[in-house]
Design a protein around this motif. Structure first.
Motif, PDB file in Angstrom:
ATOM      1  N   SER A 246    -146.419  17.985 -24.708  1.00 24.64           N
ATOM      2  CA  SER A 246    -147.060  17.312 -25.845  1.00 24.64           C
ATOM      3  C   SER A 246    -146.199  17.313 -27.099  1.00 24.64           C
ATOM      4  N   PHE A 264    -152.041  11.205 -33.993  1.00 22.04           N
ATOM      5  CA  PHE A 264    -151.680  12.575 -33.628  1.00 22.04           C
ATOM      6  C   PHE A 264    -151.511  13.447 -34.877  1.00 22.04           C
ATOM      7  N   VAL A 338    -152.342  13.993 -24.578  1.00 19.69           N
ATOM      8  CA  VAL A 338    -151.782  14.995 -25.488  1.00 19.69           C
ATOM      9  C   VAL A 338    -152.604  16.276 -25.356  1.00 19.69           C
ATOM     10  N   VAL A 342    -151.725  19.341 -30.446  1.00 18.79           N
ATOM     11  CA  VAL A 342    -151.643  18.190 -31.352  1.00 18.79           C
ATOM     12  C   VAL A 342    -152.044  18.588 -32.769  1.00 18.79           C
TER      13      VAL A 342
END
Length: 378
Positions: A246, A264, A338, A342
């Protein structure tokens, strides 16, 4: 740092950079880690071109590939694979996706190679993985990893004959036992915090469980690792390194559009969800209105792999294109795979900088920990 993993693949730092973007893979490798390309994102011809590009950028340094090899998938006619799979998608599911896009006002998008996307989705089976492996083994890869199941028949023997390490992602101890029996060289203990396809056991719990049954094989920890402190914690759990995915979504080289990168940067660690609505198998991704629509009581159940990606891939192309243009409805739907890390994303920066900072901060944290022992130098 020298660990069983760095000895196995010949890299200075025990960190893997897994990503679909060849630019990320090359940058991590050049920074002293091991870049690993998500091969299942490509057709065989595309994969050949991407691996050639990576080699041109890395000057003989080690890199690897990762394949999705699901053990459970919708079967199709090998002679007419795409057509036979598409015929299995119910009309109600097609209507649901059309209605969803209409209600959010998502415009049609420019042609984008729908046939190639169908080919990629349809290849999510052992036969499709074998075609990608044929390409990968024509290149000087140092590692091949498999996810969602045990390696395809013959992969381990072929890799060992060519001096290529074989890795497998596992989410439960029983998965690791099967991979050991298959002869893999490296286990990747992927906790539920991870982005993409992942299980339900946390990395802190899973990693030492896998280390204890690895029978001397090196283990990488994955899931929830995007900083040097988290890397140091993984090493403390007995891992020989870390597999990071990620964190590279916050890199300049990642191919995700700016709209999703902006989401994000605004997200918290509680803004992800495990959902089968993109691939047909539970995969962690950024939660959005897309998931709310699929969770409505009157919504259809997601289809098995590869039918679900064949159902929604065109829709996601339209959503991505519209979100990049600032379309309000598309921005509400926009999402991507993700992990829970994040919430730690602060800015977009070069992948090499991310790699070096994780390693340097890990080394510093280990040194700091050493000073808390009795008699340690201050």
């Amino acid at each position: 740092m020298r660990t069983a993993f760095t000895d196995l693949v010949g890299v200075p730092h025990p960190i893997v950079g897994f990503n679909r973007s060849p630019g990320v893979v090359a940058a991590v490798t050049n920074a002293g880690g091991l870049g690993v390309l998500a091969a299942s994102a490509y057709t065989p011809a595309e994969l050949d071109a991407q691996l050639t590009w990576i080699e041109d950028q890395t000057g003989g340094r080690p890199y690897g590939v990762d394949l999705l090899v699901p053990e459970k998938f919708a079967p199709g006619d090998p002679d007419h694979l795409v057509a036979s799979l598409r015929a299995q998608i119910p009309a109600g599911h097609l209507a649901f996706v059309r209605d969803l896009l209409d209600r959010y006002g998502i415009p049609e998008a420019a042609p984008h190679g729908s046939a190639e996307h169908d080919e990629i989705a349809a290849s999510l089976n052992p036969a499709g993985a074998a075609a990608l492996l044929d390409v990968a083994f024509r290149h000087p890869i140092s590692l091949v990893a498999s996810a969602l199941g045990t390696p395809p028949p013959g992969l381990v023997a072929r890799a060992k004959a060519e001096g290529v390490a074989v890795a497998a992602l596992v989410g439960q101890p029983r998965h690791a036992v099967r991979q050991i029996e298959a002869g893999v060289d490296l286990l990747i203990a992927q906790g539920t915090e991870a982005g993409g396809h992942t299980g339900t056991i946390a990395t802190m719990v899973l990693t030492p469980e896998i280390v204890d049954i690895a029978a001397g094989r090196p283990v990488l920890a994955a899931g929830g690792i995007a900083s040097g402190r988290q890397m140091a914690a993984a090493l403390a759990l007995g891992a020989s390194g870390v597999w990071c995915g990620s964190v590279w979504l916050s890199s300049q080289e990642d191919v995700a559009n700016q709209a999703i990168k902006d989401k994000f940067l605004q997200a918290t660690s509680s803004d992800t969800v495990r959902s089968p609505t993109r691939t047909g198998k539970p995969a962690r991704q950024l939660r959005s209105a897309w998931h709310e629509e699929w969770e409505r009581p009157d919504s259809p159940a997601p289809l098995p792999m590869p039918l679900q990606p064949m159902l929604v891939n065109d829709a996601w192309h339209r959503i991505d294109a519209a979100a990049q243009a600032g379309h309000e409805g598309a921005l509400r739907l926009e999402s991507f795979f993700v992990g829970q890390v994040v919430g730690s994303f602060q800015r977009v920066r070069p992948a090499a900088e991310i790699t070096r900072q994780i390693v340097a901060d890990c080394e510093q944290r280990i040194a700091d920990l050493a000073r808390i022992l009795p008699g340690a130098a201050s």
